[in-house]
Design a protein around this motif. Structure first.
Motif, PDB file in Angstrom:
ATOM      1  N   ARG A  18       8.829  21.948  69.742  1.00 11.22           N
ATOM      2  CA  ARG A  18       9.841  21.789  70.799  1.00 11.22           C
ATOM      3  C   ARG A  18       9.642  20.528  71.619  1.00 11.22           C
ATOM      4  NH1 ARG A  18       9.983  25.223  74.903  1.00 11.22           N
ATOM      5  NH2 ARG A  18       8.013  26.280  74.492  1.00 11.22           N
ATOM      6  N   ILE A  19       8.383  20.120  71.811  1.00 12.91           N
ATOM      7  CA  ILE A  19       8.122  19.010  72.711  1.00 12.91           C
ATOM      8  C   ILE A  19       8.615  17.678  72.155  1.00 12.91           C
ATOM      9  CG2 ILE A  19       5.807  18.283  71.927  1.00 12.91           C
ATOM     10  CD1 ILE A  19       5.012  18.248  74.938  1.00 12.91           C
ATOM     11  N   ARG A  45      11.449  17.426  70.753  1.00 12.39           N
ATOM     12  CA  ARG A  45      12.915  17.553  70.753  1.00 12.39           C
ATOM     13  C   ARG A  45      13.435  17.216  69.354  1.00 12.39           C
ATOM     14  NH1 ARG A  45      11.780  14.951  75.681  1.00 12.39           N
ATOM     15  NH2 ARG A  45      12.100  16.270  77.481  1.00 12.39           N
ATOM     16  N   ASN A  63       9.271  11.344  73.267  1.00 11.42           N
ATOM     17  CA  ASN A  63       9.670  12.559  73.983  1.00 11.42           C
ATOM     18  C   ASN A  63       8.456  13.315  74.511  1.00 11.42           C
ATOM     19  OD1 ASN A  63      12.415  12.145  73.528  1.00 11.42           O
ATOM     20  ND2 ASN A  63      12.401  13.257  71.601  1.00 11.42           N
ATOM     21  N   THR A  64       7.382  13.313  73.720  1.00 11.73           N
ATOM     22  CA  THR A  64       6.161  14.012  74.123  1.00 11.73           C
ATOM     23  C   THR A  64       5.489  13.339  75.312  1.00 11.73           C
ATOM     24  OG1 THR A  64       5.811  14.736  71.836  1.00 11.73           O
ATOM     25  CG2 THR A  64       3.921  14.869  73.325  1.00 11.73           C
ATOM     26  N   ASP A  67       7.393  14.042  78.467  1.00 14.41           N
ATOM     27  CA  ASP A  67       7.094  15.349  79.060  1.00 14.41           C
ATOM     28  C   ASP A  67       5.716  15.346  79.715  1.00 14.41           C
ATOM     29  OD1 ASP A  67       9.517  16.271  78.185  1.00 14.41           O
ATOM     30  OD2 ASP A  67       8.715  18.000  77.107  1.00 14.41           O
ATOM     31  N   ASP A 103       8.800  18.829  85.983  1.00 14.27           N
ATOM     32  CA  ASP A 103       9.252  19.905  85.110  1.00 14.27           C
ATOM     33  C   ASP A 103       8.758  21.273  85.568  1.00 14.27           C
ATOM     34  OD1 ASP A 103      10.659  18.188  83.517  1.00 14.27           O
ATOM     35  OD2 ASP A 103       9.138  18.025  81.946  1.00 14.27           O
ATOM     36  N   ARG A 118      12.201  22.267  85.158  1.00  9.20           N
ATOM     37  CA  ARG A 118      12.277  22.738  83.772  1.00  9.20           C
ATOM     38  C   ARG A 118      11.019  23.524  83.395  1.00  9.20           C
ATOM     39  NH1 ARG A 118      15.889  19.542  80.755  1.00  9.20           N
ATOM     40  NH2 ARG A 118      17.656  18.995  82.098  1.00  9.20           N
ATOM     41  N   GLU A 158      10.554  25.986  81.689  1.00  9.98           N
ATOM     42  CA  GLU A 158      10.534  26.524  80.329  1.00  9.98           C
ATOM     43  C   GLU A 158      10.041  25.507  79.297  1.00  9.98           C
ATOM     44  OE1 GLU A 158      14.311  24.265  80.617  1.00  9.98           O
ATOM     45  OE2 GLU A 158      13.177  25.572  81.958  1.00  9.98           O
ATOM     46  N   ARG A 159       9.895  24.251  79.698  1.00 10.54           N
ATOM     47  CA  ARG A 159       9.441  23.227  78.761  1.00 10.54           C
ATOM     48  C   ARG A 159       7.999  23.493  78.318  1.00 10.54           C
ATOM     49  NH1 ARG A 159      12.193  17.392  80.468  1.00 10.54           N
ATOM     50  NH2 ARG A 159      14.217  17.881  79.519  1.00 10.54           N
ATOM     51  N   SER A 183       5.237  25.601  80.693  1.00 13.41           N
ATOM     52  CA  SER A 183       5.247  27.003  80.258  1.00 13.41           C
ATOM     53  C   SER A 183       3.917  27.428  79.647  1.00 13.41           C
ATOM     54  CB  SER A 183       6.366  27.230  79.234  1.00 13.41           C
ATOM     55  OG  SER A 183       6.070  26.561  78.011  1.00 13.41           O
TER      56      SER A 183
END
Length: 279
Positions: free
Chosen positions: A8-9, A11, A52-53, A56, A63, A67, A69-70, A74
């Protein structure tokens, strides 16, 4: 550690689309497709995922509030784990790029550097952050063309320039829409510093430059390309013109300029692709 968190990280949808754009860049530059173009897809997938990683990793505190839930806030991915993962992806992407061409490898190295600097520094810098994002988006097409050497790079250059200018426009419009939220987070964007009015006028100036640049490929695609791109250019100018009279973020949102511009950019990409294959 959760494997799904590491997926997910990066994307994945965003990274896959970026990889496909690189292949499209090669097709636009050459009018053909070769098996080696898969390496373009793989490099961009890896480097975009790394970007993207690291993004984040840099935004973890924001976040945690906005965010949660990221993957990092999380708990699906540790912050150190994200940093090491980003480093591994960057190294893998650059390593694969050395199996393409020196031009491609150079762009992969430069873009990896820009992605790190953007995440750590430029994101919080007015306009330079917008410019970095826009360069990265446009350079995907440049990277695709570079697989065909200098000639491919030259043919991809107008698409790179058009994309960069259009993306700067869209980034400015999105910032103009988000003034309230960005102000609450302490961000320093162009509309926060100089006002919405200045921002939309600047965005309109950039889109006019993008439209002017769209005439460059006429020299090798001819009048049929021009007939296809002019209606798209008119729609793009119209989409941005809708927000030119705005003086507040609510007006910019209501104009839907950023959304309409996105559709116009997609339509222009279709015109480039069709022209490259048929003309």
């Amino acid at each position: 550690m959760q494997v799904s968190g590491y997926i997910r990280i990066i994307r994945p949808a965003n990274s896959v689309v970026a990889g496909i754009a690189a292949v499209i860049g090669y097709i636009i530059a050459t009018g053909t497709l070769v098996p080696e173009a898969f390496l373009l897809f793989l490099v961009v997938l890896l480097v975009t995922g790394a970007g993207n990683t690291i993004n984040d990793w840099s935004d973890v505190e924001i976040d945690r509030v906005n965010r949660p839930e990221r993957p990092i806030p999380s708990g699906a991915v540790s912050r150190n784990g994200a940093l090491y993962f980003a480093g591994a992806l960057f190294l893998a992407g650059v390593a694969v790029s050395f199996f393409t061409t020196p031009l491609c490898a150079a762009i992969a190295v430069i873009n990896s550097f820009v992605l790190v600097v953007y995440a750590v520094k430029l994101k919080k810098t007015p306009f330079l952050g917008n410019l970095a994002v826009s360069y990265l988006a446009g350079s995907i097409f440049l990277f695709g063309g570079a697989l065909a050497g200098t000639t491919g790079l030259v043919h991809a250059a107008p698409v790179f320039l058009i994309t960069l200018l259009a993306m700067v426009t869209r980034e400015l419009l999105k910032d103009a829409e988000d003034v309230e939220g960005d102000s609450l987070q302490g961000a320093s964007t162009v509309p926060i510093r100089y006002g919405v009015r200045v921002t939309v006028l600047l965005a309109f100036a950039f889109i006019l430059c993008a439209v002017a640049a769209s005439a460059l490929p006429v020299s090798w695609w001819g009048p049929l390309y021009l007939a296809g791109i002019v209606p798209v250019d008119l729609f793009i100018v119209y989409s941005v013109l809708r927000s030119v009279s705005c003086r507040d973020s609510g007006c910019v949102k209501k104009s839907r300029s950023a959304s309409l511009l996105k559709y116009g950019m997609f339509a222009s990409l279709v015109v480039f692709l069709v022209a490259a294959l048929l003309l």
